[in-house]
Design an enzyme around this catalytic site. Structure first.
Site: not given
Ligand code: NAD
Length: 499
Positions: A150, A174, A177, A227, A282, A384
């Site tokens: 997000f 994808k 959401e 994450s 991140c 985090e």
């Molecule tokens: P998230 O892991 O909740 O979601 C990321 C994606 O995974 C979304 O598209 C979501 O729909 C999907 N998703 C969520 N739960 C899922 C599941 N159980 N099974 C399959 N798909 C699933 O992350 P977020 O809250 O949207 O974003 C924040 C996180 O992203 C933080 O941990 C941040 O550090 C990380 N991030 C990392 C970087 C990097 O470059 N390392 C960059 C930006 C964000």
């Protein structure tokens, strides 16, 4: 009435076919502004098949002509910058100027993709044997998929699809959401720039959509950012289904402040890096490691009044330093971490929990917080938080500070602030982190280098964009050929050796 969003498949806006939807809220007001359809497996498979059908024709477009599409795409993003920033900020909550900055970082990847003909250029060796030449080319994989978080609605998708598509692949994205609108608009702009329908498809959804992308045999490679627990799941599931996977996860980025650092510079850096975008980056700095109590005391003295006077407002307030958190659920999570820190015995120097903005009482606003005397056994150090909460850990020596950075579960980014070249060089050589800054708090690599962390901040072998992006989205082929024809070698039964 809240608007209903759609998928973008084969160059068309496609209404969601299923019952399942999600709410998108304005983080500043809590108001539901749109409903996003959650794609079923069948809908995702339709997008994958559309991308597969578009692939042969797209792969046959010359790299230079694919690059020309990228040149036009860059110009269109720039021309539509205000609209894209508005779409990003309205759903995410970050300030418009911050949104524009992140879109500009995305454009840099498109600029790199404009040079695709140059970076795809292979290697050629003449006369590896008598009359035998050998050359290597990189060819596209087919259908690639991207799953994004997000916090960067434009930039993170742009880390992926411009490189994949410029290299001759087609793509199914994808997006999160929580913030899908920017991706939908980018797909339209790419098509306006000349990409064929079906080259970039956007499906909205949750785990069901993701699981289909991870298991469908047509998808060749999956790029993920999100994450750590989900990144690990994506890597394990995708690779178990025979795909290439690069899965970038969470972070806890440390900034080491040495006794000789320019303290004003370090304070400015920490303000932007810890509180910009409400800490939802991140590469945000969430831990300041001070070397010696003198630095710690002086740093906290400088930070405290500035954190207390952070300007916090809705995304369209031009004076705001930061906006609200993305959702009410995330707000509760961040607030709970501050409670946990207090219970764990850290010293809460600035408490953001009580912050409220007049006229926006239902928004997800939280003030900036600072914890001092945080220790490595605390949850607020290990986990985090992803909010505007800075932990100060007091180290007694440089070696102890370096040990903290290296022993942490995550290894995304880190920085050292110092005037001592020896310390800086030692740090860059020894730190077990993917992206390192020296007097630079957020060392996000430019697009012609590659972005990625170490340890549990990245699962897979390739970082994003830059040369690593090209390698990830292409397969190497090496051709050995003998000309002129008509020269008989006779049958050879030993392992062929070129003479
Ligand atoms: P998230 O892991 O909740 O979601 C990321 C994606 O995974 C979304 O598209 C979501 O729909 C999907 N998703 C969520 N739960 C899922 C599941 N159980 N099974 C399959 N798909 C699933 O992350 P977020 O809250 O949207 O974003 C924040 C996180 O992203 C933080 O941990 C941040 O550090 C990380 N991030 C990392 C970087 C990097 O470059 N390392 C960059 C930006 C964000």
């Amino acid at each position: 009435m809240a608007e209903t969003l759609y998928h973008y498949i084969g160059g068309q806006r496609v209404a969601g076919a299923g019952e399942r939807t999600g709410d998108i809220t304005n983080p500043a007001t809590g108001e539901v502004i749109a409903q996003v359809p959650f794609a079923s497996g069948d809908e995702v498979r339709q997008a994958i098949q559309t991308a597969a059908k578009a692939h042969p024709e797209w792969a046959a477009v010359t790299p230079q002509n694919r690059a020309r599409v990228m040149f036009r795409f860059k110009a269109l993003i720039e021309a539509n910058m205000d609209e894209l920033a508005e779409l990003t900020s309205r759903e995410h909550g970050k300030t418009l100027s911050d949104a524009k900055g992140s879109i500009t970082r995305g454009i840099e990847v498109v600029e790199y993709a404009c040079g695709i003909s140059q970076v795809l250029k292979g290697e050629f060796s003449e006369n590896v044997g008598t009359n035998v030449d050998s050359y290597s080319v990189r060819q596209p994989l087919g259908v690639c998929a991207g799953i994004t978080p997000f916090n960067f609605p434009a930039m993170v998708p742009m880390w992926m699809f411009p490189m994949a598509i410029a290299a001759g692949n087609t793509f199914v994205l994808k997006p999160s959401e929580k913030v899908p609108s920017t991706s939908l608009r980018l797909a339209e702009l790419l098509e306006e720039a000349g990409a064929h329908p079906g080259v970039l498809n956007v499906v909205n959804g949750d785990k069901e959509a993701v699981d289909t992308l991870l298991t469908d045999p047509t998808v060749q490679a999956v790029s993920f950012v999100g994450s750590t627990p989900i990144a690990e799941y994506i890597y394990q599931t995708g690779t178990a289904h025979g795909k290439r996977v690069q899965a970038l996860g969470g972070a806890k980025n440390h900034m080491v402040v040495m006794p000789d650092a320019d303290l004003d510079q370090a304070t400015d850096a920490l303000m932007g890096a810890a509180y910009g975008s409400a800490g939802e980056r991140c590469m945000a700095i969430s831990v300041a490691v001070t070397v010696g109590d003198k630095v710690a005391d002086a740093l906290i003295d400088q930070l405290k009044p500035r954190v207390e006077s952070l300007r916090i407002g809705p995304y369209n307030d031009p004076d705001a330093d930061m906006g609200p958190l993305v959702t009410r659920q995330h707000y509760e999570k961040v607030k709970n971490y501050i409670d946990v820190g207090v219970e764990e015995g850290a010293d809460l120097v600035v408490d953001g929990r009580g912050f409220s903005l007049q006229g926006y009482e239902d928004g997800n606003f939280i003030g900036g917080s600072i914890f001092d005397r945080v220790t490595p056994d605390m949850r607020i150090y290990k986990e985090e938080i992803f909010g505007p909460v800075l932990a100060v850990v007091r180290a007694e020596s440089y070696d102890q500070a370096l040990g903290l950075v290296n022993d942490h579960e995550f290894g995304n980014g880190t920085a050292i602030f110092t005037r001592d070249g020896d310390a800086a060089r030692n740090f860059t050589a020894r730190t077990k982190v993917g992206m390192v800054g020296v007097n630079v708090p957020i060392p996000v690599p430019v697009a012609y280098h590659s972005f990625g962390g170490w340890k549990r901040s990245l699962f897979g072998d390739h970082h994003m964009h830059g040369p690593e992006g090209v390698r990830f989205y292409t397969k190497l082929k090496t051709i050995t050929e003998r000309w002129p024809s008509g020269i008989r070698q006779g049958a050879e039964f030993i392992m062929p050796v070129l003479k």
